[in-house]
Write an enzyme that holds these catalytic residues in place. Structure first.
Site, PDB file in Angstrom:
ATOM      1  N   ILE A  86      50.490  45.398 -26.606  1.00  0.00           N
ATOM      2  CA  ILE A  86      49.059  44.838 -26.364  1.00  0.00           C
ATOM      3  C   ILE A  86      48.208  46.388 -26.167  1.00  0.00           C
ATOM      4  CG2 ILE A  86      49.515  42.416 -27.845  1.00  0.00           C
ATOM      5  CD1 ILE A  86      47.833  41.615 -24.900  1.00  0.00           C
TER       6      ILE A  86
ATOM      7  N   ASN B 103      49.440  55.149 -30.414  1.00  0.00           N
ATOM      8  CA  ASN B 103      50.435  54.259 -30.324  1.00  0.00           C
ATOM      9  C   ASN B 103      50.896  52.670 -31.072  1.00  0.00           C
ATOM     10  OD1 ASN B 103      48.593  54.913 -28.079  1.00  0.00           O
ATOM     11  ND2 ASN B 103      46.929  53.186 -27.325  1.00  0.00           N
TER      12      ASN B 103
ATOM     13  N   ARG C 291      43.811  57.272 -30.870  1.00  0.00           N
ATOM     14  CA  ARG C 291      44.483  56.784 -30.374  1.00  0.00           C
ATOM     15  C   ARG C 291      45.342  55.822 -30.989  1.00  0.00           C
ATOM     16  NH1 ARG C 291      41.554  57.427 -24.246  1.00  0.00           N
ATOM     17  NH2 ARG C 291      42.787  60.022 -23.398  1.00  0.00           N
TER      18      ARG C 291
ATOM     19  N   LYS D 146      41.610  33.268 -26.051  1.00  0.00           N
ATOM     20  CA  LYS D 146      42.153  32.972 -25.040  1.00  0.00           C
ATOM     21  C   LYS D 146      40.511  31.545 -24.311  1.00  0.00           C
ATOM     22  CE  LYS D 146      43.991  36.799 -23.938  1.00  0.00           C
ATOM     23  NZ  LYS D 146      43.308  38.179 -23.836  1.00  0.00           N
TER      24      LYS D 146
ATOM     25  N   LYS E  66      45.299  48.735 -25.436  1.00  0.00           N
ATOM     26  CA  LYS E  66      44.396  48.655 -25.822  1.00  0.00           C
ATOM     27  C   LYS E  66      43.855  50.375 -26.103  1.00  0.00           C
ATOM     28  CE  LYS E  66      39.978  49.198 -24.395  1.00  0.00           C
ATOM     29  NZ  LYS E  66      38.389  50.231 -23.481  1.00  0.00           N
ATOM     30  N   SER E  67      42.967  50.657 -27.597  1.00  0.00           N
ATOM     31  CA  SER E  67      41.866  51.693 -27.301  1.00  0.00           C
ATOM     32  C   SER E  67      40.885  51.363 -28.321  1.00  0.00           C
ATOM     33  CB  SER E  67      43.552  52.651 -28.161  1.00  0.00           C
ATOM     34  OG  SER E  67      42.583  53.939 -28.195  1.00  0.00           O
ATOM     35  N   VAL E  68      39.960  52.319 -28.097  1.00  0.00           N
ATOM     36  CA  VAL E  68      38.838  52.481 -29.342  1.00  0.00           C
ATOM     37  C   VAL E  68      39.029  53.477 -29.893  1.00  0.00           C
ATOM     38  CG1 VAL E  68      37.783  50.562 -27.908  1.00  0.00           C
ATOM     39  CG2 VAL E  68      37.408  52.989 -27.642  1.00  0.00           C
TER      40      VAL E  68
ATOM     41  N   HIS F 210      43.559  31.130 -20.187  1.00  0.00           N
ATOM     42  CA  HIS F 210      43.012  32.776 -19.925  1.00  0.00           C
ATOM     43  C   HIS F 210      43.755  32.580 -18.684  1.00  0.00           C
ATOM     44  CE1 HIS F 210      40.847  36.716 -20.825  1.00  0.00           C
ATOM     45  NE2 HIS F 210      41.432  36.555 -20.285  1.00  0.00           N
TER      46      HIS F 210
ATOM     47  N   TYR G 228      36.257  37.752 -23.293  1.00  0.00           N
ATOM     48  CA  TYR G 228      35.636  39.818 -23.825  1.00  0.00           C
ATOM     49  C   TYR G 228      34.608  39.712 -24.854  1.00  0.00           C
ATOM     50  CZ  TYR G 228      40.707  39.734 -22.725  1.00  0.00           C
ATOM     51  OH  TYR G 228      42.091  39.788 -22.569  1.00  0.00           O
TER      52      TYR G 228
ATOM     53  N   LEU H  30      49.826  49.743 -20.572  1.00  0.00           N
ATOM     54  CA  LEU H  30      49.778  51.075 -20.125  1.00  0.00           C
ATOM     55  C   LEU H  30      48.522  51.020 -18.164  1.00  0.00           C
ATOM     56  CD1 LEU H  30      47.932  52.910 -23.318  1.00  0.00           C
ATOM     57  CD2 LEU H  30      50.630  52.406 -22.474  1.00  0.00           C
TER      58      LEU H  30
ATOM     59  N   ASP I 197      44.525  40.906 -30.088  1.00  0.00           N
ATOM     60  CA  ASP I 197      44.278  40.325 -28.707  1.00  0.00           C
ATOM     61  C   ASP I 197      43.069  39.630 -28.584  1.00  0.00           C
ATOM     62  OD1 ASP I 197      46.213  38.531 -26.873  1.00  0.00           O
ATOM     63  OD2 ASP I 197      44.696  39.831 -25.336  1.00  0.00           O
TER      64      ASP I 197
HETATM   65  P1  NAD Z   1      45.996  49.363 -21.283  1.00  0.00           P
HETATM   66  O1  NAD Z   1      46.794  49.662 -20.074  1.00  0.00           O
HETATM   67  O2  NAD Z   1      45.974  48.692 -22.712  1.00  0.00           O
HETATM   68  O3  NAD Z   1      45.021  50.976 -20.800  1.00  0.00           O
HETATM   69  C1  NAD Z   1      44.186  51.236 -22.649  1.00  0.00           C
HETATM   70  C2  NAD Z   1      43.624  52.562 -21.695  1.00  0.00           C
HETATM   71  O4  NAD Z   1      44.765  52.761 -22.005  1.00  0.00           O
HETATM   72  C3  NAD Z   1      42.201  52.914 -22.456  1.00  0.00           C
HETATM   73  O5  NAD Z   1      40.735  52.157 -22.092  1.00  0.00           O
HETATM   74  C4  NAD Z   1      42.799  54.125 -22.744  1.00  0.00           C
HETATM   75  O6  NAD Z   1      41.746  54.796 -21.458  1.00  0.00           O
HETATM   76  C5  NAD Z   1      43.972  54.733 -22.158  1.00  0.00           C
HETATM   77  N1  NAD Z   1      44.893  54.907 -23.380  1.00  0.00           N
HETATM   78  C6  NAD Z   1      45.718  54.081 -24.531  1.00  0.00           C
HETATM   79  N2  NAD Z   1      46.093  54.318 -25.073  1.00  0.00           N
HETATM   80  C7  NAD Z   1      46.382  55.555 -25.063  1.00  0.00           C
HETATM   81  C8  NAD Z   1      46.365  56.744 -25.547  1.00  0.00           C
HETATM   82  N3  NAD Z   1      47.809  57.016 -26.425  1.00  0.00           N
HETATM   83  N4  NAD Z   1      46.945  58.225 -25.008  1.00  0.00           N
HETATM   84  C9  NAD Z   1      46.027  58.278 -24.150  1.00  0.00           C
HETATM   85  N5  NAD Z   1      44.881  57.286 -23.255  1.00  0.00           N
HETATM   86  C10 NAD Z   1      45.082  55.665 -23.654  1.00  0.00           C
HETATM   87  O7  NAD Z   1      44.550  48.191 -20.369  1.00  0.00           O
HETATM   88  P2  NAD Z   1      44.263  46.725 -21.067  1.00  0.00           P
HETATM   89  O8  NAD Z   1      42.793  47.060 -22.213  1.00  0.00           O
HETATM   90  O9  NAD Z   1      43.996  46.357 -19.444  1.00  0.00           O
HETATM   91  O10 NAD Z   1      45.384  45.834 -21.220  1.00  0.00           O
HETATM   92  C11 NAD Z   1      45.251  45.764 -22.790  1.00  0.00           C
HETATM   93  C12 NAD Z   1      45.017  43.704 -23.529  1.00  0.00           C
HETATM   94  O11 NAD Z   1      45.835  43.322 -22.480  1.00  0.00           O
HETATM   95  C13 NAD Z   1      44.235  44.264 -23.631  1.00  0.00           C
HETATM   96  O12 NAD Z   1      42.325  44.623 -24.063  1.00  0.00           O
HETATM   97  C14 NAD Z   1      43.343  42.838 -23.498  1.00  0.00           C
HETATM   98  O13 NAD Z   1      43.302  42.360 -25.039  1.00  0.00           O
HETATM   99  C15 NAD Z   1      44.497  42.250 -22.273  1.00  0.00           C
HETATM  100  N6  NAD Z   1      44.287  41.735 -21.593  1.00  0.00           N
HETATM  101  C16 NAD Z   1      44.870  40.516 -20.829  1.00  0.00           C
HETATM  102  C17 NAD Z   1      44.250  39.669 -19.820  1.00  0.00           C
HETATM  103  C18 NAD Z   1      44.491  39.081 -19.238  1.00  0.00           C
HETATM  104  O14 NAD Z   1      44.142  37.996 -18.667  1.00  0.00           O
HETATM  105  N7  NAD Z   1      45.184  37.564 -20.145  1.00  0.00           N
HETATM  106  C19 NAD Z   1      43.860  40.275 -18.635  1.00  0.00           C
HETATM  107  C20 NAD Z   1      43.603  42.419 -18.430  1.00  0.00           C
HETATM  108  C21 NAD Z   1      43.657  41.964 -20.481  1.00  0.00           C
END
Ligand code: NAD
Length: 275
Positions: free
Chosen positions: A229, A241, A237, A76, A231-233, A109, A51, A191, A46
């Site tokens: 969906i 996930n 993790r 998006k 996210k992690s880099v 979006h 982005y 998360l 996603d």
């Molecule tokens: P998320 O809730 O997925 O949290 C990500 C964060 O949680 C990471 O940066 C890291 O700090 C932590 N994390 C992830 N895996 C972990 C693990 N196993 N253990 C410990 N910490 C962990 O947050 P997000 O990135 O805001 O949301 C996920 C995705 O949703 C985004 O990447 C994007 O693709 C989408 N998104 C869309 C919109 C929209 O307006 N449509 C807005 C925000 C996000």
């Protein structure tokens, strides 16, 4: 790895219930992150024009060891590009950056209701889908009022609405509305951007199942029929996930997480006022 669950969308296409989000992943890192995810078994990605990492994502898809048809790619439309002609141009630009012939899912979006352009934008989405350039079209951050207007004015119901949804902000009314229209709910910030991982209820369940807090939360989304969906880099993790297909939460534990819902738990902007 157990097979990943899929949902049937209202246009007849199947969609993976689990994928990787890449918001805030810098373009220069995106190829590496997406490659790690694909190697770990991820098949859905996603991203968004906003982005600024579609090129990195596209590079990983082009180099992937799995065939393109096994990957499900979502992007998006950037808010500034709403409007019929602008959308058609912006879509071409996204596809060029992603190096794709066909997109799996394209989302508006944000609705930007004050701007009043989402109906014309949606008409361009319908054209692109009818031409076969996109398999499925959906929206993000639309309220029931925005969705109702979109459906009544164009006759085409989005396949998904991607909204903020996590244990502290569960959007139960909005989910019921989606269900009544056959719209799948896709969850952003599942998360809570990491903020819910220390919740004591989640911690107890993690112990009970021998899983991590992140895995319990992701499993809660899957067990609720939601698309998720995270996210992690971080490679460890990213792998953690996706290790969620070998257990299920018991009904009473799903109820326990359901009870964490908090009307003031929203982290991101309110869609009626954003933009
Ligand atoms: P998320 O809730 O997925 O949290 C990500 C964060 O949680 C990471 O940066 C890291 O700090 C932590 N994390 C992830 N895996 C972990 C693990 N196993 N253990 C410990 N910490 C962990 O947050 P997000 O990135 O805001 O949301 C996920 C995705 O949703 C985004 O990447 C994007 O693709 C989408 N998104 C869309 C919109 C929209 O307006 N449509 C807005 C925000 C996000």
């Amino acid at each position: 790895m157990a097979e990943q669950p899929r949902l049937r969308l209202n246009d007849g296409n199947d969609f993976l219930q689990f994928g990787l989000g890449v918001w805030q992943v810098p373009n220069a890192e995106a190829a590496g992150v997406v490659t790690t995810a694909i190697e770990a078994g991820y098949r859905a990605i996603d991203t968004a024009a906003g982005y600024n990492n579609e090129e990195g994502v596209g590079a990983a898809i082009a180099a992937a060891a799995v065939p393109r048809r096994e990957l499900t790619i979502t992007t998006k439309l950037r808010n500034e590009d709403q409007g019929y002609d602008q959308t058609l141009r912006a879509f071409d630009a996204s596809m060029k950056r992603l190096r794709l012939e066909q997109l799996d899912l394209y989302l508006i979006h944000w609705p930007l209701p004050q701007r009043g352009a989402y109906l014309d934008t949606w008409r361009a989405f319908i054209k692109l889908r009818d031409e076969g350039r996109i398999r499925s079209i959906g929206v993000s951050n639309f309220t029931p009022a925005h969705l109702t207007r979109l459906i009544e004015e164009t006759g085409i119901t989005p396949v998904v609405n991607q909204i903020e949804l996590h244990p502290r902000f569960q959007q139960k009314k909005q989910r019921a509305f989606h269900a009544s229209k056959g719209i799948a709910t896709q969850c952003w910030s599942p998360l809570g951007q990491g903020t819910i991982l220390t919740d004591p209820t989640i911690g107890e369940l993690a112990k009970k199942y021998g899983k991590t807090p992140a895995q319990v939360i992701i499993r809660w989304h899957l067990d609720n029929g939601l698309i998720v969906i995270p996210k992690s880099v971080t490679p460890a993790r990213i792998r953690e996930n996706i290790a969620v297909f070998d257990f299920e939460l018991a009904a009473e534990d799903i109820d326990g997480i359901d009870a964490l819902d908090d009307a003031s738990g929203r982290i991101g902007p309110d869609p009626d006022h954003f933009g």
